[in-house]
Scaffold this motif. Structure first.
Motif, PDB file in Angstrom:
ATOM      1  N   CYS A 391       0.845  -1.195   0.000  1.00 13.35           N
ATOM      2  CA  CYS A 391       0.000   0.000   0.000  1.00 13.35           C
ATOM      3  C   CYS A 391       0.880   1.245   0.000  1.00 13.35           C
ATOM      4  O   CYS A 391       2.015   1.218   0.489  1.00 13.35           O
ATOM      5  N   LYS A 396      -5.713   2.504  -3.419  1.00 10.05           N
ATOM      6  CA  LYS A 396      -5.509   1.220  -4.103  1.00 10.05           C
ATOM      7  C   LYS A 396      -4.679   0.287  -3.231  1.00 10.05           C
ATOM      8  O   LYS A 396      -3.934   0.723  -2.364  1.00 10.05           O
ATOM      9  N   VAL A 397      -4.850  -1.004  -3.499  1.00 12.34           N
ATOM     10  CA  VAL A 397      -3.984  -2.008  -2.901  1.00 12.34           C
ATOM     11  C   VAL A 397      -3.341  -2.767  -4.051  1.00 12.34           C
ATOM     12  O   VAL A 397      -3.969  -2.977  -5.105  1.00 12.34           O
ATOM     13  N   VAL A 418      -5.400   3.810   1.956  1.00 16.16           N
ATOM     14  CA  VAL A 418      -4.862   2.623   2.636  1.00 16.16           C
ATOM     15  C   VAL A 418      -3.500   2.969   3.227  1.00 16.16           C
ATOM     16  O   VAL A 418      -2.507   3.104   2.513  1.00 16.16           O
ATOM     17  N   LEU A 421      -1.895  -2.453   6.209  1.00 14.20           N
ATOM     18  CA  LEU A 421      -2.657  -3.656   5.863  1.00 14.20           C
ATOM     19  C   LEU A 421      -2.144  -4.834   6.680  1.00 14.20           C
ATOM     20  O   LEU A 421      -1.015  -4.830   7.172  1.00 14.20           O
ATOM     21  N   LEU A 432      -7.618  -3.825   5.239  1.00 14.86           N
ATOM     22  CA  LEU A 432      -7.061  -2.580   4.729  1.00 14.86           C
ATOM     23  C   LEU A 432      -7.451  -1.465   5.696  1.00 14.86           C
ATOM     24  O   LEU A 432      -8.633  -1.276   5.985  1.00 14.86           O
ATOM     25  N   SER A 434      -7.375   2.557   6.994  1.00  9.16           N
ATOM     26  CA  SER A 434      -7.171   3.983   6.714  1.00  9.16           C
ATOM     27  C   SER A 434      -7.189   4.729   8.047  1.00  9.16           C
ATOM     28  O   SER A 434      -7.290   4.119   9.112  1.00  9.16           O
TER      29      SER A 434
END
Length: 460
Positions: A391, A396-397, A418, A421, A432, A434
């Motif tokens: 990340c 996006k991952v 993100v 993780l 994920l 945030s």
């Protein structure tokens, strides 16, 4: 690949239980326990203050919540929700808290590292360990949970004490040949303890369980030294990341260096696959023109999708020029991790912040480089197979496996950034995290993983 709904979160505190059945998350002073499969709330616990740290016991029956500001630890039971435990360190304060491997003792480190208090949940007894050293990684348990190594500072000298975890008896005590010990780490087989010195002096020391010095390694002198250390899962290799931008691999037979991996700004070898992340250009419908949306009207959900493109050698990578007159310069290998099967080593050089380097440990060569559009914040291997999740603080991952790599947009309202993780131990899902929320990402099963990843020729 599927995503769950988004749930609230505080301080990036979200952890799977060791048995894989539960998911714990924190929202300020509340601890929420969910079923991993259904994500239904099983228990909701209320703590006395905002939670700053959580940790599961090894058997997944208990979970501790530390509130460092208040010098408090609260322990909750999943089997008996009405049972709870409160540990108050009082005026001594609290800076760290962790479980012992048996899941029935809690080790609290007081302010200024004056002592470690060992609290027993079974007998309510208390033991004290003096002189713990304030360093990056001062406590290490063997994988089988039998022994604990503790870095100590006594009379202006570094020492290591080895304790038996079953009764907290001192097994061995020895001084280390370090100026200012920075960290300790057991080999996965529990036979060797790695000790490394401050970044001002390059020194890695290897000790046996009975305190004998097996080897001392120094790559160079008069320059910043060790920045990161990682054992291979087999205990055969010790990877040492240094401030000179190189990773040195030591072998377990002679403890000599068998190779070193550099992180140059240009990748010249045509056999090394370099994936570069690039923004996808949306296809315009015939007769329609795309105008950029005004800033006020731009939706945060309209983050451009991205894909990976294979670059042809030689490939220049984005580098960061360190500011020489500031502390903690952005140089050296700041992160490294072996894949669970010992086949690969992933590294990040802080002076090439957008790139993840993946090395083939069998052939001792650079295998793949992934260059992102933004600096890499975190990466972690799937516990079951050689698959790496990355990340960058965006929405996006990214996933890499030997079959290829993939960029996935996290769906949902707003911009889900993100920041961190963590994998479920089965490798089937990924949490994920945030700043204020988290969600789960469910991956394809193993039979279908070949179709989930693009082959190198697909440019996915």
């Amino acid at each position: 690949m599927n995503f769950s709904e988004v749930f609230k979160l505080s301080s990036l505190l979200c952890k799977f239980s060791p048995d894989g059945k539960y998911l714990a998350s924190c929202v300020q002073y509340r601890l929420v326990i969910r079923d991993v499969n259904t994500l239904q709330i099983l228990q909701l616990y209320t703590c006395l203050d905002q939670i700053q740290h959580i940790e599961w016991s090894a058997d997944s029956l208990f979970i501790l919540c530390a509130m460092y500001k208040r010098g408090l630890v609260q322990v909750w039971s999943l089997e008996q929700p009405e049972w709870h435990c409160r540990i108050d360190e009082g005026s001594a304060g609290l800076v760290a808290s962790c479980w012992s491997p048996d899941g029935r003792h809690i080790l609290n480190t007081t302010e200024f590292h004056l002592r470690i208090t060992v609290w027993s949940l079974c007998t309510k007894s208390v033991s004290y360990i003096k002189y713990p050293k304030a360093c990056q990684q001062g406590i290490a348990f063997t994988r089988d949970g039998r022994y604990m190594a503790l870095a100590e500072r006594r009379d202006c000298k570094d020492h290591v004490s080895v304790f038996v975890c079953s009764d907290w008896q001192l097994l061995r005590h020895f001084d280390t040949e370090t100026q200012d010990l920075a960290g300790i780490e057991w080999a996965p087989n529990g036979c060797v303890l790695a000790v490394w010195d401050t970044c001002l002096e390059y020194k890695v020391l290897l000790y046996s369980l009975d305190g004998r010095l097996l080897s001392a390694y120094c790559a160079y002198e008069w320059s910043l030294g060790v920045k990161s250390v990682a054992w291979s899962p087999s205990s055969q290799f010790l990877a040492v990341g240094s401030y000179d931008g190189k990773v040195r691999i030591l072998n377990h037979v002679t403890w000599k260096m068998i190779t070193e991996f550099g992180h140059p700004a240009t990748v010249n070898n045509p056999k090394t696959v370099v994936y570069k992340e690039a923004e996808k250009n949306p296809q315009l419908a015939l007769g329609r023109l795309a105008f950029p949306a005004p800033r006020a009207a731009a939706s945060p959900a309209s983050t451009p999708e991205s894909k990976y493109e294979i670059a042809s050698a030689p490939v220049s990578l984005q580098t960061l020029k360190p500011i020489a007159d500031r502390a903690n310069p952005k140089i050296g290998v700041g992160a490294l991790a072996f894949s669970p099967d010992n086949y690969f080593l992933a590294t990040r050089s802080d002076s090439v912040p957008n790139a993840v380097w993946i090395w083939d440990i069998q052939k001792l060569r650079l295998f793949v480089v992934l260059e992102q559009l933004s600096p890499v914040r975190s990466f972690q291997w799937d516990p079951q197979q050689p698959r790496l999740a990355i990340c960058t603080g965006g929405s996006k991952v990214y996933l890499w496996s030997p079959a290829g790599c993939l960029s996935v947009q996290v769906p949902g309202e707003g911009d889900f950034q993100v920041l961190s993780l963590c994998w479920h131990f089965s490798g089937d899902s990924l949490a994920l995290l945030s700043k204020d929320h988290f969600c789960l990402c469910f991956l394809e099963t193993e039979e279908r993983v070949g179709t989930a990843f693009g082959r190198p020729g697909d440019h996915t």
